[in-house]
Design a protein around this motif. Structure first.
Motif, PDB file in Angstrom:
ATOM      1  N   ALA A 143       0.829  -1.198   0.000  1.00 18.95           N
ATOM      2  CA  ALA A 143       0.000   0.000   0.000  1.00 18.95           C
ATOM      3  C   ALA A 143       0.860   1.242   0.000  1.00 18.95           C
ATOM      4  CB  ALA A 143      -0.915   0.000   1.226  1.00 18.95           C
ATOM      5  N   GLY A 144       0.230   2.353  -0.366  1.00 14.86           N
ATOM      6  CA  GLY A 144       0.902   3.635  -0.312  1.00 14.86           C
ATOM      7  C   GLY A 144       1.070   4.106   1.125  1.00 14.86           C
ATOM      8  N   THR A 145       1.944   5.078   1.308  1.00 14.27           N
ATOM      9  CA  THR A 145       2.176   5.670   2.625  1.00 14.27           C
ATOM     10  C   THR A 145       1.864   7.153   2.549  1.00 14.27           C
ATOM     11  OG1 THR A 145       4.488   6.069   2.112  1.00 14.27           O
ATOM     12  CG2 THR A 145       3.958   4.003   3.209  1.00 14.27           C
ATOM     13  N   PRO A 146       1.638   7.788   3.687  1.00 15.90           N
ATOM     14  CA  PRO A 146       1.391   9.234   3.648  1.00 15.90           C
ATOM     15  C   PRO A 146       2.546   9.959   2.979  1.00 15.90           C
ATOM     16  CG  PRO A 146       0.873   8.345   5.808  1.00 15.90           C
ATOM     17  CD  PRO A 146       1.533   7.245   5.042  1.00 15.90           C
ATOM     18  N   SER A 147       2.204  11.021   2.261  1.00 20.88           N
ATOM     19  CA  SER A 147       3.227  11.744   1.516  1.00 20.88           C
ATOM     20  C   SER A 147       4.201  12.436   2.454  1.00 20.88           C
ATOM     21  CB  SER A 147       2.562  12.783   0.604  1.00 20.88           C
ATOM     22  OG  SER A 147       1.738  13.641   1.368  1.00 20.88           O
ATOM     23  N   ALA A 148       5.476  12.393   2.111  1.00 23.42           N
ATOM     24  CA  ALA A 148       6.494  13.074   2.904  1.00 23.42           C
ATOM     25  C   ALA A 148       6.358  14.577   2.733  1.00 23.42           C
ATOM     26  CB  ALA A 148       7.882  12.614   2.456  1.00 23.42           C
ATOM     27  N   ARG A 149       6.691  15.304   3.784  1.00 31.25           N
ATOM     28  CA  ARG A 149       6.634  16.756   3.750  1.00 31.25           C
ATOM     29  C   ARG A 149       8.007  17.273   4.178  1.00 31.25           C
ATOM     30  NH1 ARG A 149       1.628  18.023   2.638  1.00 31.25           N
ATOM     31  NH2 ARG A 149       0.006  16.501   3.079  1.00 31.25           N
ATOM     32  N   PRO A 150       8.936  17.402   3.222  1.00 32.23           N
ATOM     33  CA  PRO A 150      10.313  17.801   3.569  1.00 32.23           C
ATOM     34  C   PRO A 150      10.317  19.112   4.340  1.00 32.23           C
ATOM     35  CG  PRO A 150      10.174  17.085   1.281  1.00 32.23           C
ATOM     36  CD  PRO A 150       8.767  17.164   1.791  1.00 32.23           C
ATOM     37  N   GLY A 151      11.152  19.151   5.370  1.00 36.04           N
ATOM     38  CA  GLY A 151      11.281  20.352   6.165  1.00 36.04           C
ATOM     39  C   GLY A 151      10.242  20.479   7.251  1.00 36.04           C
ATOM     40  N   ALA A 152       9.275  19.561   7.331  1.00 34.53           N
ATOM     41  CA  ALA A 152       8.246  19.649   8.359  1.00 34.53           C
ATOM     42  C   ALA A 152       8.855  19.356   9.724  1.00 34.53           C
ATOM     43  CB  ALA A 152       7.117  18.659   8.069  1.00 34.53           C
ATOM     44  N   GLU A 153       8.263  19.953  10.736  1.00 35.01           N
ATOM     45  CA  GLU A 153       8.752  19.763  12.101  1.00 35.01           C
ATOM     46  C   GLU A 153       8.518  18.311  12.517  1.00 35.01           C
ATOM     47  OE1 GLU A 153      10.635  20.394  15.365  1.00 35.01           O
ATOM     48  OE2 GLU A 153      10.255  22.117  14.080  1.00 35.01           O
ATOM     49  N   THR A 154       9.555  17.660  13.016  1.00 40.95           N
ATOM     50  CA  THR A 154       9.429  16.262  13.410  1.00 40.95           C
ATOM     51  C   THR A 154       9.584  16.048  14.909  1.00 40.95           C
ATOM     52  OG1 THR A 154      11.781  15.911  12.940  1.00 40.95           O
ATOM     53  CG2 THR A 154      10.218  15.412  11.172  1.00 40.95           C
ATOM     54  N   ALA A 155      10.084  17.050  15.644  1.00 44.25           N
ATOM     55  CA  ALA A 155      10.228  16.902  17.087  1.00 44.25           C
ATOM     56  C   ALA A 155       8.844  16.833  17.734  1.00 44.25           C
ATOM     57  CB  ALA A 155      11.025  18.069  17.662  1.00 44.25           C
ATOM     58  N   VAL A 156       8.631  15.869  18.609  1.00 43.26           N
ATOM     59  CA  VAL A 156       7.330  15.670  19.242  1.00 43.26           C
ATOM     60  C   VAL A 156       7.372  16.253  20.649  1.00 43.26           C
ATOM     61  CG1 VAL A 156       5.637  13.961  19.986  1.00 43.26           C
ATOM     62  CG2 VAL A 156       6.961  13.579  17.895  1.00 43.26           C
ATOM     63  N   PRO A 157       6.486  17.189  20.986  1.00 43.02           N
ATOM     64  CA  PRO A 157       6.450  17.715  22.356  1.00 43.02           C
ATOM     65  C   PRO A 157       6.207  16.591  23.355  1.00 43.02           C
ATOM     66  CG  PRO A 157       5.095  19.051  20.877  1.00 43.02           C
ATOM     67  CD  PRO A 157       5.493  17.831  20.115  1.00 43.02           C
ATOM     68  N   SER A 158       6.758  16.747  24.544  1.00 43.72           N
ATOM     69  CA  SER A 158       6.685  15.667  25.532  1.00 43.72           C
ATOM     70  C   SER A 158       5.249  15.328  25.903  1.00 43.72           C
ATOM     71  CB  SER A 158       7.489  16.049  26.777  1.00 43.72           C
ATOM     72  OG  SER A 158       6.968  17.234  27.359  1.00 43.72           O
ATOM     73  N   GLU A 159       4.382  16.333  26.018  1.00 43.94           N
ATOM     74  CA  GLU A 159       2.994  16.052  26.397  1.00 43.94           C
ATOM     75  C   GLU A 159       2.283  15.254  25.314  1.00 43.94           C
ATOM     76  OE1 GLU A 159       0.257  18.442  29.377  1.00 43.94           O
ATOM     77  OE2 GLU A 159       0.522  19.492  27.480  1.00 43.94           O
ATOM     78  N   LEU A 160       2.571  15.572  24.048  1.00 38.43           N
ATOM     79  CA  LEU A 160       1.983  14.814  22.948  1.00 38.43           C
ATOM     80  C   LEU A 160       2.516  13.392  22.937  1.00 38.43           C
ATOM     81  CD1 LEU A 160       0.386  14.452  20.345  1.00 38.43           C
ATOM     82  CD2 LEU A 160       2.265  15.563  19.102  1.00 38.43           C
ATOM     83  N   ALA A 161       3.837  13.219  23.136  1.00 37.19           N
ATOM     84  CA  ALA A 161       4.405  11.881  23.160  1.00 37.19           C
ATOM     85  C   ALA A 161       3.807  11.051  24.285  1.00 37.19           C
ATOM     86  CB  ALA A 161       5.926  11.967  23.317  1.00 37.19           C
ATOM     87  N   SER A 162       3.581  11.658  25.438  1.00 38.81           N
ATOM     88  CA  SER A 162       2.984  10.933  26.556  1.00 38.81           C
ATOM     89  C   SER A 162       1.581  10.465  26.219  1.00 38.81           C
ATOM     90  CB  SER A 162       2.965  11.824  27.808  1.00 38.81           C
ATOM     91  OG  SER A 162       4.269  12.148  28.227  1.00 38.81           O
ATOM     92  N   ALA A 163       0.775  11.348  25.609  1.00 38.72           N
ATOM     93  CA  ALA A 163      -0.588  10.968  25.245  1.00 38.72           C
ATOM     94  C   ALA A 163      -0.587   9.859  24.206  1.00 38.72           C
ATOM     95  CB  ALA A 163      -1.348  12.192  24.723  1.00 38.72           C
ATOM     96  N   GLN A 164       0.302   9.940  23.219  1.00 38.50           N
ATOM     97  CA  GLN A 164       0.359   8.910  22.188  1.00 38.50           C
ATOM     98  C   GLN A 164       0.734   7.553  22.770  1.00 38.50           C
ATOM     99  OE1 GLN A 164       3.199  10.789  19.602  1.00 38.50           O
ATOM    100  NE2 GLN A 164       1.640  11.657  18.257  1.00 38.50           N
ATOM    101  N   HIS A 165       1.717   7.517  23.631  1.00 37.33           N
ATOM    102  CA  HIS A 165       2.152   6.241  24.197  1.00 37.33           C
ATOM    103  C   HIS A 165       1.115   5.690  25.173  1.00 37.33           C
ATOM    104  CE1 HIS A 165       6.025   5.931  22.277  1.00 37.33           C
ATOM    105  NE2 HIS A 165       6.270   7.189  22.569  1.00 37.33           N
TER     106      HIS A 165
END
Length: 555
Positions: free
Chosen positions: A253-275
């Motif tokens: 299957a296809g994957t979401p399109s890459a967005r060069p230069g997009a911010e990739t650092a995940v804020p700690s609060e967001l990472a906590s909610a995701q995990h």
């Protein structure tokens, strides 16, 4: 992307929540700690590249499971238009299914078999364009119908609600699942699963199995799978867990399109909610989950699905009659067999907490007195709740509940509230979900053991005022008709936006006492706990910066 076996057999993430983290997170959500203020986060572009295809609602799709004359039995155009699509020409936040803050983090992946209005294959659905993006073929021999995997992209909700976000993401997913289930065509059997293993759901949807798994999609936000809805043509026998497993085979299957230069650092609060969400959605002992039929309240029509909206607070001040309230509580209680308990707080002439009376059309009094001012304080200080006609409350989920129970309780509460909201619309009533609750220990307030019976969701309901009466009222009367009462005439759909409602001054809630004589099973809501006394006006939480209006505003 690696194949399914590699994804499912991957070692556990080193950031998997430690024992006790869920209990602490649940206590933090229910505490009075306010989220830190953050600027509004705009919605990201749709992550799947390519041109979307129309959902082809009028296409002829001959094959197994097709309807009369070869027409598709599952019209995906109608299904998604009545459930998840943003109406044409309306702001993107105004969609059929409600969402905290109007942020709509839920995404839908369509696993389409024969008998649908799209060719078989895997698709990602774009609710703003109302189009599907084909991502890959269907497995060989897949059964007819469509399997919808619901995921959440958590960043905007976490930015808006902080540590209170993750339960709201579960509630939003439950609402979306109810919207899909109720929009199912009459010629379809609908099953809903709220406890399938996240790794299996990810594999079926063609997504990475964990939020921290390395991938090659710069700027693409992880999607966390939480629920699934299965629609099959009538007469087709399909094993829902087996179908889910079939879709989880090797992915091409296809994957979401890459967005060069997009911010990739995940804020700690967001990472906590995701995990945390990834942790509670793990179910390795029963990966296929349990699938329950989706009952549809009798009066619900396509018109009710189209008119459903969250009403502004000043349209919710008149309580519904006892018969209508009893019908809504029945819908809430029967929407999910694995869901929480439901109670209604009503003011007017007979203020009390009411529950559906077993085996009858009437209501039982659970506690006497007006609980609405206390509920307003518990619901993030939303003072309009103190004047709402009725507030339906989903409650349960002890503070030490296991992860699976926390997930199911919140998803089922959102699902039931979604079903009740559509039923209320069909009965001519207005409604508004209430998702954020702090220190809302209903059991302790009723004199029961603390920490065992918490409010997890709410739905304020209001009726049109009776002719010639401006003041709200709720009169108790015994049910006299065996047949359901006639629906109240419908009321106009609220405008897309309106000025904010002025907040009334905060006052101390009066003591709630039991009337005399008090039946043995009846209680008085105890006003002695500090959590039950609203604070003085000078100590209320400051308002957050201006944000687009939504289903629920953060205090």
């Amino acid at each position: 992307m690696p194949d399914t076996s590699a994804r499912t057999a991957a070692p556990e993430s080193g950031t998997r929540p430690a024992p006790g983290l869920l209990r602490r997170a649940l206590a933090d959500v229910r505490s009075s700690r306010a989220p830190g203020l953050a600027p509004y986060v705009p919605e990201r572009p749709f992550p799947w590249s390519g041109t979307g295809v129309p959902l082809a609602g009028n296409a002829l799709r001959p094959g197994p499971g097709s309807g009369t004359g070869g027409r598709a039995a599952i019209d995906l155009d109608r299904l998604l238009r009545l459930s998840l699509a943003a109406p044409a020409g309306a702001p993107g936040r105004l969609r059929p299914a409600p969402s905290a803050g109007g942020l709509h983090p839920v995404r839908a992946h369509l696993l389409v078999g024969p008998g649908c209005s799209l060719p078989p294959g895997r698709y990602a659905y774009d609710p703003l364009a109302h189009r599907a993006h084909r991502r890959g073929p269907a497995p060989d021999g897949v059964s007819p119908g469509v399997l919808v995997v619901l995921t959440v992209a958590a960043s905007r909700t976490v930015a808006h609600y902080g540590h209170r976000a993750w339960p709201l993401l579960l509630l939003d997913t439950g609402h979306a699942a109810a919207a899909l289930a109720l929009a199912g065509p009459p010629g379809a059997d609908v099953l809903v699963c709220l406890d399938a293993d996240a790794a299996l759901l990810s594999a079926a949807a063609g997504l990475p199995a964990a939020p921290d798994r390395p991938d090659t999609r710069p700027g693409a936000e992880p999607e966390l799978p939480l629920a699934a809805v299965r629609l099959t043509p009538t007469g087709v026998t399909a094993d829902a867990p087996g179908t889910l497993t079939a879709w989880a085979g090797p992915i091409r299957a296809g994957t979401p399109s890459a967005r060069p230069g997009a911010e990739t650092a995940v804020p700690s609060e967001l990472a906590s909610a995701q995990h945390l969400l990834d942790h509670i959605a793990r179910s390795p002992d029963l990966p296929g989950g349990t699938w329950h039929p989706a009952p549809r309240p009798g009066p619900v029509t396509d018109g009710a699905l189209e008119k459903r909206r969250s009403a502004p607070p000043d349209d919710l001040t008149h309580p519904p009659g006892e018969d209508l309230l009893a019908r809504l509580l029945t819908t809430a209680r029967t929407a999910r067999p694995d869901g929480p308990a439901w109670t209604a707080a009503v003011g007017g002439d007979a203020p009390a907490l009411y529950a559906k009376a077993p085996g009858s059309h009437g209501l039982d009094v659970r506690a006497s007195g007006d609980a609405r001012p206390t509920l307003a304080h518990w619901a993030a200080g939303q003072q309009w709740i103190g004047g709402a006609g009725a507030v339906l409350l989903a409650h349960g989920c002890p503070g030490d509940a296991p992860a699976a129970a926390v997930r199911t309780c919140h998803l089922a509460a959102g699902y039931a509230a979604g079903a009740v909201q559509v039923h209320a619309t069909a009965l001519g009533l207005r409604s508004r979900p209430i998702g954020s609750w702090q220190r809302a220990d209903l059991g302790a307030a009723l004199g029961e053991a603390p920490g065992r019976d918490w409010i997890v969701h709410g739905l304020a309901v209001g009726a049109s005022p009776p002719p010639g009466r401006a003041d709200p009222g709720f009169a108790r009367h015994p049910p006299t008709a065996e047949s359901p009462p006639a629906p109240t005439p419908s009321v106009p759909t609220p405008p897309a936006s309106r000025p904010p409602v002025p907040t009334p001054p905060v006052t101390t809630a009066p003591a709630l006492t039991a009337p005399a004589p008090t039946p043995p099973a009846q209680k008085a809501l105890r006003p002695t706990s500090p959590a039950l006394t609203p604070p003085a006006a000078a100590t209320t939480t400051p308002a957050a910066p201006a944000t687009p209006p939504g289903e629920e505003e953060r205090p």
